[in-house]
Design a protein around this motif. Sequence first.
Motif, PDB file in Angstrom:
ATOM      1  N   VAL A  21      48.319  49.374  56.412  1.00  0.00           N
ATOM      2  CA  VAL A  21      48.880  49.727  55.108  1.00  0.00           C
ATOM      3  C   VAL A  21      50.320  50.208  55.245  1.00  0.00           C
ATOM      4  CG1 VAL A  21      48.659  51.321  53.162  1.00  0.00           C
ATOM      5  CG2 VAL A  21      46.625  50.212  54.103  1.00  0.00           C
ATOM      6  N   LYS A  22      50.642  50.872  56.357  1.00  0.00           N
ATOM      7  CA  LYS A  22      51.981  51.419  56.553  1.00  0.00           C
ATOM      8  C   LYS A  22      52.984  50.396  57.069  1.00  0.00           C
ATOM      9  CE  LYS A  22      50.445  56.163  57.411  1.00  0.00           C
ATOM     10  NZ  LYS A  22      50.415  57.278  58.394  1.00  0.00           N
ATOM     11  N   GLN A  23      52.539  49.213  57.387  1.00  0.00           N
ATOM     12  CA  GLN A  23      53.464  48.199  57.883  1.00  0.00           C
ATOM     13  C   GLN A  23      54.450  47.787  56.785  1.00  0.00           C
ATOM     14  OE1 GLN A  23      51.134  44.946  59.313  1.00  0.00           O
ATOM     15  NE2 GLN A  23      50.663  45.922  61.269  1.00  0.00           N
ATOM     16  N   PRO A  24      55.719  47.575  57.133  1.00  0.00           N
ATOM     17  CA  PRO A  24      56.703  47.181  56.108  1.00  0.00           C
ATOM     18  C   PRO A  24      56.344  45.882  55.408  1.00  0.00           C
ATOM     19  CG  PRO A  24      57.812  47.901  58.109  1.00  0.00           C
ATOM     20  CD  PRO A  24      56.368  47.806  58.444  1.00  0.00           C
ATOM     21  N   GLN A  25      55.832  44.895  56.164  1.00  0.00           N
ATOM     22  CA  GLN A  25      55.509  43.630  55.511  1.00  0.00           C
ATOM     23  C   GLN A  25      54.330  43.758  54.553  1.00  0.00           C
ATOM     24  OE1 GLN A  25      55.567  44.027  58.827  1.00  0.00           O
ATOM     25  NE2 GLN A  25      53.735  43.193  59.817  1.00  0.00           N
ATOM     26  N   THR A  26      53.412  44.696  54.842  1.00  0.00           N
ATOM     27  CA  THR A  26      52.298  44.920  53.912  1.00  0.00           C
ATOM     28  C   THR A  26      52.807  45.506  52.596  1.00  0.00           C
ATOM     29  OG1 THR A  26      50.806  45.303  55.785  1.00  0.00           O
ATOM     30  CG2 THR A  26      50.084  46.055  53.618  1.00  0.00           C
ATOM     31  N   ILE A  27      53.696  46.481  52.689  1.00  0.00           N
ATOM     32  CA  ILE A  27      54.255  47.092  51.476  1.00  0.00           C
ATOM     33  C   ILE A  27      55.044  46.068  50.661  1.00  0.00           C
ATOM     34  CG2 ILE A  27      55.819  48.884  50.623  1.00  0.00           C
ATOM     35  CD1 ILE A  27      55.130  50.501  53.130  1.00  0.00           C
ATOM     36  N   LEU A  28      55.854  45.268  51.345  1.00  0.00           N
ATOM     37  CA  LEU A  28      56.650  44.262  50.640  1.00  0.00           C
ATOM     38  C   LEU A  28      55.783  43.180  50.022  1.00  0.00           C
ATOM     39  CD1 LEU A  28      59.673  43.875  53.082  1.00  0.00           C
ATOM     40  CD2 LEU A  28      59.722  44.817  50.771  1.00  0.00           C
ATOM     41  N   ARG A  29      54.719  42.788  50.712  1.00  0.00           N
ATOM     42  CA  ARG A  29      53.832  41.766  50.127  1.00  0.00           C
ATOM     43  C   ARG A  29      53.124  42.305  48.888  1.00  0.00           C
ATOM     44  NH1 ARG A  29      54.044  37.641  53.630  1.00  0.00           N
ATOM     45  NH2 ARG A  29      53.914  38.097  55.853  1.00  0.00           N
ATOM     46  N   PHE A  30      52.745  43.568  48.941  1.00  0.00           N
ATOM     47  CA  PHE A  30      52.089  44.162  47.766  1.00  0.00           C
ATOM     48  C   PHE A  30      53.051  44.235  46.588  1.00  0.00           C
ATOM     49  CE2 PHE A  30      50.780  47.881  45.254  1.00  0.00           C
ATOM     50  CZ  PHE A  30      49.493  47.476  44.898  1.00  0.00           C
ATOM     51  N   LEU A  31      54.296  44.632  46.855  1.00  0.00           N
ATOM     52  CA  LEU A  31      55.294  44.667  45.783  1.00  0.00           C
ATOM     53  C   LEU A  31      55.566  43.265  45.242  1.00  0.00           C
ATOM     54  CD1 LEU A  31      57.860  47.255  47.199  1.00  0.00           C
ATOM     55  CD2 LEU A  31      56.173  47.618  45.387  1.00  0.00           C
ATOM     56  N   SER A  32      55.690  42.289  46.145  1.00  0.00           N
ATOM     57  CA  SER A  32      55.921  40.907  45.697  1.00  0.00           C
ATOM     58  C   SER A  32      54.745  40.394  44.886  1.00  0.00           C
ATOM     59  CB  SER A  32      56.151  40.010  46.917  1.00  0.00           C
ATOM     60  OG  SER A  32      57.280  40.426  47.659  1.00  0.00           O
ATOM     61  N   TRP A  33      53.556  40.826  45.250  1.00  0.00           N
ATOM     62  CA  TRP A  33      52.345  40.447  44.510  1.00  0.00           C
ATOM     63  C   TRP A  33      52.398  41.006  43.088  1.00  0.00           C
ATOM     64  CZ3 TRP A  33      47.885  43.634  43.275  1.00  0.00           C
ATOM     65  CH2 TRP A  33      46.763  42.901  42.871  1.00  0.00           C
ATOM     66  N   ILE A  34      52.811  42.285  42.954  1.00  0.00           N
ATOM     67  CA  ILE A  34      52.933  42.907  41.633  1.00  0.00           C
ATOM     68  C   ILE A  34      54.026  42.215  40.812  1.00  0.00           C
ATOM     69  CG2 ILE A  34      53.547  45.018  40.410  1.00  0.00           C
ATOM     70  CD1 ILE A  34      50.782  45.120  41.638  1.00  0.00           C
ATOM     71  N   PHE A  35      55.163  41.935  41.452  1.00  0.00           N
ATOM     72  CA  PHE A  35      56.262  41.288  40.731  1.00  0.00           C
ATOM     73  C   PHE A  35      55.854  39.915  40.196  1.00  0.00           C
ATOM     74  CE2 PHE A  35      59.433  43.687  43.663  1.00  0.00           C
ATOM     75  CZ  PHE A  35      59.139  44.862  42.991  1.00  0.00           C
ATOM     76  N   SER A  36      55.129  39.162  40.994  1.00  0.00           N
ATOM     77  CA  SER A  36      54.709  37.827  40.552  1.00  0.00           C
ATOM     78  C   SER A  36      53.750  37.909  39.370  1.00  0.00           C
ATOM     79  CB  SER A  36      54.053  37.075  41.714  1.00  0.00           C
ATOM     80  OG  SER A  36      52.856  37.717  42.135  1.00  0.00           O
ATOM     81  N   ILE A  37      52.871  38.911  39.384  1.00  0.00           N
ATOM     82  CA  ILE A  37      51.944  39.082  38.259  1.00  0.00           C
ATOM     83  C   ILE A  37      52.718  39.380  36.971  1.00  0.00           C
ATOM     84  CG2 ILE A  37      50.126  40.551  37.305  1.00  0.00           C
ATOM     85  CD1 ILE A  37      49.018  40.884  40.099  1.00  0.00           C
ATOM     86  N   VAL A  38      53.706  40.263  37.081  1.00  0.00           N
ATOM     87  CA  VAL A  38      54.508  40.608  35.901  1.00  0.00           C
ATOM     88  C   VAL A  38      55.200  39.378  35.338  1.00  0.00           C
ATOM     89  CG1 VAL A  38      56.488  41.939  35.085  1.00  0.00           C
ATOM     90  CG2 VAL A  38      54.836  43.008  36.634  1.00  0.00           C
ATOM     91  N   VAL A  39      55.740  38.538  36.206  1.00  0.00           N
ATOM     92  CA  VAL A  39      56.490  37.374  35.735  1.00  0.00           C
ATOM     93  C   VAL A  39      55.585  36.373  35.033  1.00  0.00           C
ATOM     94  CG1 VAL A  39      57.844  35.381  36.477  1.00  0.00           C
ATOM     95  CG2 VAL A  39      58.336  37.628  37.445  1.00  0.00           C
ATOM     96  N   PHE A  40      54.556  35.895  35.730  1.00  0.00           N
ATOM     97  CA  PHE A  40      53.768  34.825  35.099  1.00  0.00           C
ATOM     98  C   PHE A  40      52.863  35.344  33.988  1.00  0.00           C
ATOM     99  CE2 PHE A  40      50.558  35.847  38.417  1.00  0.00           C
ATOM    100  CZ  PHE A  40      49.400  35.867  37.658  1.00  0.00           C
TER     101      PHE A  40
END
Length: 223
Positions: A21-40
Amino acid sequence: MQASAYGASLAGGAFDTESFVKQPQTILRFLSWIFSIVVFATITAEGYVNPNTESDLVCMFNGNNSACSYGVAVGVLAFLACVLFLLLDAYLPQISNAKERKYIVTADLGVSGVWTFLWFVCFCVLTNQWNRTADSTAIPADAARAVIAFSFFSTFSWGLLTYLAYSRYSQGISDFDLEYKDPAPGPAAPYPPDQFPGAPSSYQQSPFSQNQEQPGEYQPPTY
């Protein structure tokens, strides 16, 4: 030092939830996941409007349905990509094969780079079409601005994911040799000279002289 391959220990191990959970790529993937949901989700729910002069629903970005379709497609595929690579990130430390890790990291690098470009194009297209929208009174302006803003955020988040994937790919394999090397320099002698106690260390010459006469000639005895 323990051998490592592409950003994780090569020996493999159990899944550690806290470190994952503390890995940088995990945090960024979660944020990118949220951003994509907001867009579509925003485009699907509020992106198509029915102005007074139109009988059918049209895209809120200057009536360009292709712009809305592009945003939805990029958002949905980005959502699926985030889920897939989150699972692969969790599974990666348990893989002991360096070649399999290389395939996963290479795919991560390629997908992240492509989606960085696609999100940047999406941001540019939606911004351009929104600026060309003449009548925005019947259009949810907040929703349009949110789509543009999160497209911009997605460009940066996927760009950082590309950087992290490139860093893991550049690390490669350390402190580990994939090629097997035989420690023996050559075939050993079947019977070493020192194998038996008291054995001579080198070959001794025959007691018979090599310069003796031919066996066919008669030698008279000497008294």
